[in-house]
Design an enzyme around this catalytic site. Structure first.
Site, short mmCIF file in Angstrom:
data_model
loop_
_atom_site.label_atom_id
_atom_site.label_comp_id
_atom_site.label_asym_id
_atom_site.label_seq_id
_atom_site.Cartn_x
_atom_site.Cartn_y
_atom_site.Cartn_z
N HIS A 1 45.25 30.87 42.26
CA HIS A 1 44.29 29.89 42.80
C HIS A 1 44.93 29.08 43.94
O HIS A 1 44.28 28.81 44.96
CB HIS A 1 43.85 28.92 41.70
CG HIS A 1 43.16 29.56 40.53
ND1 HIS A 1 43.63 29.45 39.25
CD2 HIS A 1 42.04 30.31 40.45
CE1 HIS A 1 42.83 30.10 38.42
NE2 HIS A 1 41.85 30.64 39.13
N LYS B 1 41.80 40.06 43.38
CA LYS B 1 42.01 40.32 41.96
C LYS B 1 40.68 40.77 41.32
O LYS B 1 40.64 41.66 40.49
CB LYS B 1 42.55 39.06 41.29
CG LYS B 1 42.34 38.93 39.80
CD LYS B 1 43.34 39.76 39.04
CE LYS B 1 43.40 39.43 37.57
NZ LYS B 1 42.11 39.32 36.90
N GLN C 1 33.78 41.77 42.24
CA GLN C 1 33.08 40.48 42.41
C GLN C 1 32.96 40.13 43.89
O GLN C 1 31.91 39.68 44.36
CB GLN C 1 33.87 39.41 41.66
CG GLN C 1 33.44 37.98 41.94
CD GLN C 1 34.16 37.01 41.04
OE1 GLN C 1 33.88 36.95 39.86
NE2 GLN C 1 35.09 36.24 41.57
N SER D 1 44.02 33.60 34.21
CA SER D 1 43.92 32.59 33.15
C SER D 1 43.94 33.27 31.79
O SER D 1 44.37 32.68 30.80
CB SER D 1 42.62 31.80 33.31
OG SER D 1 42.51 31.35 34.65
#
Ligand code: AMP
Length: 280
Positions: free
Chosen positions: A37, A148, A152, A185
């Protein structure tokens, strides 16, 4: 660092920056901030004068039985990590993004259909809807997303094109641990034993890419890679595909831009990763 929790205040802040002639870049996240991030935030700083990071664990992209309740949430640690990396102009952390009677969604098709779309049919509708809404709350000039989550990114590019959204999407390469595991995460869910196996996902993708570059028969090479993952201790493979980088159509004639994309399970934890046939 300003923390903004309402859409009205967020829009006002962006409006005042635009009025002052400043460009704005958004980095959408679900928190649990890690170096991946932070790399996106750095890229946003290069791209625009003002940077907003949103932190919101979006319920509509989790199906019943997935990890919405257990998804790691630690706003204070996130704030400190962002601050320590140089801060941003605002963190947008809405309590909720959905009204009680919310009943409208974006339904992406095309690039959203295979792979993640087949394994998690609810997922891209949830992602596209929340990102569309974030773009309304944070009317930025640009937004940064990680490779990653390669599919998407393709789905969001399709949405921006199809719905004529006035925003520029910036892709950032995947940030990895020293052993190759893509930061995520969800890596927190892994036991020590699973963590030792996890890097084999990217190692196998890289080996497979090398074999395809060397002229290996694609189907056979993919089957070998799947067998390697299962032999290494992965419990299940949702998909391991070779696709073209833009339309995500199945590729039978590998070019350097084509991508290997994988989703595989270690126990209850589902890991995804991808790499270009030409490397990266
Ligand atoms: P998430 O908080 O996991 O929903 O991710 C927020 C953004 O960070 C998405 O654009 C992800 O693709 C991106 N991202 C997550 N992990 C990485 C990583 N290891 N490297 C680069 N970008 C990442």
């Amino acid at each position: 660092m300003t923390v903004i929790t309402t859409s009205d205040e967020m829009r006002r802040a962006v409006g005042s920056w635009h009025a002052a002639g400043d460009t704005v870049c958004l980095v959408p996240t679900m928190g649990s901030i890690h170096a991946g991030h932070l790399a996106l935030i750095d890229a946003a700083r290069q791209a625009a004068r003002r940077v907003v990071v949103s932190i919101y664990v979006n319920p509509t992209q989790f199906a019943a039985g997935e990890d919405f309740a257990s998804y790691p949430r630690n706003f204070q640690a996130d704030q400190q990590a962002i601050d320590a990396a140089g801060g941003v102009d605002a963190i947008y952390a809405p309590q909720t993004m959905y009204g009680d009677n919310h009943a409208t969604s974006i339904l992406p098709a095309g690039v959203a259909q295979p792979m993640e779309g087949a394994s998690r049919p609810h997922f891209f509708t949830g992602v596209a809807t929340i990102v569309f809404k974030l773009f309304q709350h944070v009317p930025a000039n640009c937004a940064v997303f990680g490779e990653k989550d390669f599919q998407q990114l393709a789905v969001l590019r399709q949405m921006v094109t199809d719905l004529d959204l006035p925003i520029n999407l910036i892709a950032h390469p995947t940030i990895r641990e020293a052993d190759g595991l893509a930061l995520s995460s969800r890596n927190h869910y892994l036991s020590a034993g699973q963590r030792a196996i996890a890097p084999i996902l990217y190692q196998t993708l890289s080996t497979c890419a090398g074999e395809i570059r060397a002229g290996g028969v694609i189907d056979e090479t993919l089957d070998t890679a799947k067998a390697r993952l299962l032999a290494a201790g992965f419990d299940k493979i949702d998909y391991l595909d070779l696709r073209d980088a833009v339309h995500l159509a199945t590729s039978t004639d590998a070019s350097a831009d084509d991508r290997l994309l994988v989703a595989a399970w270690l126990g209850e934890t589902r890991l995804i990763d991808n790499c270009a046939i030409g490397g990266g």
